[in-house]
Design an enzyme around this catalytic site. Sequence first.
Site, PDB file in Angstrom:
ATOM      1  N   GLN A 132       0.840  -1.196   0.000  1.00 40.99           N
ATOM      2  CA  GLN A 132       0.000   0.000   0.000  1.00 40.99           C
ATOM      3  C   GLN A 132       0.872   1.243   0.000  1.00 40.99           C
ATOM      4  OE1 GLN A 132      -0.102   1.991   3.043  1.00 40.99           O
ATOM      5  NE2 GLN A 132      -1.345   3.566   2.053  1.00 40.99           N
ATOM      6  N   TYR A 134       0.937   5.795  -0.405  1.00 39.54           N
ATOM      7  CA  TYR A 134       0.335   7.120  -0.515  1.00 39.54           C
ATOM      8  C   TYR A 134       1.135   7.917  -1.542  1.00 39.54           C
ATOM      9  CZ  TYR A 134      -1.410   5.874   4.170  1.00 39.54           C
ATOM     10  OH  TYR A 134      -1.990   5.238   5.246  1.00 39.54           O
ATOM     11  N   THR A 160      -3.799   4.515  -1.718  1.00 38.64           N
ATOM     12  CA  THR A 160      -4.782   5.162  -0.864  1.00 38.64           C
ATOM     13  C   THR A 160      -4.963   6.615  -1.277  1.00 38.64           C
ATOM     14  OG1 THR A 160      -4.200   3.711   0.984  1.00 38.64           O
ATOM     15  CG2 THR A 160      -5.384   5.734   1.516  1.00 38.64           C
ATOM     16  N   ARG A 169      -8.646  12.726  14.640  1.00 42.08           N
ATOM     17  CA  ARG A 169      -8.784  11.543  15.494  1.00 42.08           C
ATOM     18  C   ARG A 169      -8.585  11.959  16.945  1.00 42.08           C
ATOM     19  NH1 ARG A 169      -4.982   8.127  11.248  1.00 42.08           N
ATOM     20  NH2 ARG A 169      -6.312   8.606   9.436  1.00 42.08           N
ATOM     21  N   HIS A 282     -11.775   4.636   5.028  1.00 44.92           N
ATOM     22  CA  HIS A 282     -10.573   4.573   5.876  1.00 44.92           C
ATOM     23  C   HIS A 282     -10.932   4.107   7.293  1.00 44.92           C
ATOM     24  CE1 HIS A 282      -6.295   5.906   5.285  1.00 44.92           C
ATOM     25  NE2 HIS A 282      -6.269   5.627   6.577  1.00 44.92           N
TER      26      HIS A 282
END
Length: 389
Positions: A132, A134, A160, A169, A282
Site C-alpha cells: 500500500q 500514498y 490510498t 482523530r 478509511h
Amino acid sequence: MGTYNVNPVTASDYRRLAEKRLPRFLFDYIDGGANDEVTMAANMADFARYRLKQRVMRDVGDINTGTSLCGTPCSMPLVLAPVGMAGLMARRGEALGARAAKKAGVPFTASTVGICSLEEIKASTGEPCWFQLYMLRDRAIVEKLLDRAVASGCDTLIFTVDLAVTGMRHRDWRNGMITAGLRSRMAKFRQLITRPAWLYDIGVRGKPHDFGNLSGILTEPVDLVTLKSFIASQFDPTVTWKDISWLRGIWKGKLLIKGILSAEDALSAVAAGADGVIVSNHGGRQLDCVSSGIEKLPEVVRAVGEQTEVFMDGGVRNGIDVVKAVALGARGVLIGRPWVWAAAGAGERGLTDLLGVFQQEIQVAMALMGVNRLNELTPDLLETRSPDF
C-alpha cells in the site's frame, strides 16, 4: 449461568484481549475513528440492515469458498488490509500477519508506514505480499518505494487516495499520542508502565522500531508525533487523477484505488487505469459522517462492477459480513482492525484461528443459503430492513 470466556473466537473477543495487552494510546490508535466516530459506528451497524435468505433442501455437498483476487488464488474473498505501525501492536506485527495470511491462503498488504519492511515480510513467508502506498510530494521517493516493491516481488499495489489531510482523530489527542509536550510524554510513560508484558515482548524483543519501508527517508524513532510530522511534510494534498495516470504509467502490476465512496470517483479511477477499486472510508478514521462502505458498495458495483474488480472494507467483523458484501457485488473484502486485534491479543496463533473462524462462518452461511460457490451469492439472497426497525 454466565458464558465462560475460555477461548477467544470472534473479533470482539480479540479486541478485549488487545485492550488488556496494549498501552492505551496504541489501543486507541487502532480502535478509534475520526471526530465523534459516527462513520466508524455506521460501518458496523449498516451491515445489520441486511438479512440473509435461508434456503433449505438444496444440495450443498460441494461448498468452495475459494476465489481469485487480482489474479491471486485465495481460500476465501478476504485480504488483510494495510495497517500503519502494526509492528507496535504485536512483535514484528507485519511479518506475523503475513505468516498467518499465508497459512489461511489470503493476501497480506504491507503499509507504507509499517514497522517491518517488504524485505523482512518476504523473508518471513518466502513469498511477496501486496503493498500500500500514498502519494508523496517528492515523486522520487514514490518511485524508490515502487522500485523496492518490485524488487521484493510485489505485483499488487493498493493506492490510498482519501488522505489528502489527516482526519481529526480525537482519541490520539486525548491520550497524548500526537502531542510532544511534557504532559503528553508523562501520560504515555504511565500507560507504558502498566503494560510490562508489552514493554518486554514488543518494546524490547520487537526492535528495531522504525518505519521499515521508509528506511533512509524517515530515520527518527517511531511514534505518532514522528508520523504526523512526516505526513505534514510529505503527504500531498494537491494530488488529482492525473497523478494516478502518472502512477499507472510507472507501475506495471495490478493497481487498486482505495478510498472510493461514489460512482463518480469509481469511474474516474477506472479511467485513470485502475485494475480495481476499494470502497472505503478509511475505517471511519478520515471524514466523519460520510456513508459506510457497505452502504455505498451497490452504487459503485453498478457503476464499474462489469469493468473492474470491486472490493470494500470498513466494519467487516465476521464471515457473515463477508457473505453480505459478496452478495452485494464485492469481489472481496479487506479487514484491518480484526487482524490487528487478534495479533495484539493472541499472537500469530490467535490471528490464524480468527481467519479460520471467518472461513468457517462463510462456509456455514453458504450451506444454509443453499449455494456452493461464491458467484451464486447475489443480491436476491439478501433481505433489507429499515434502519428504524
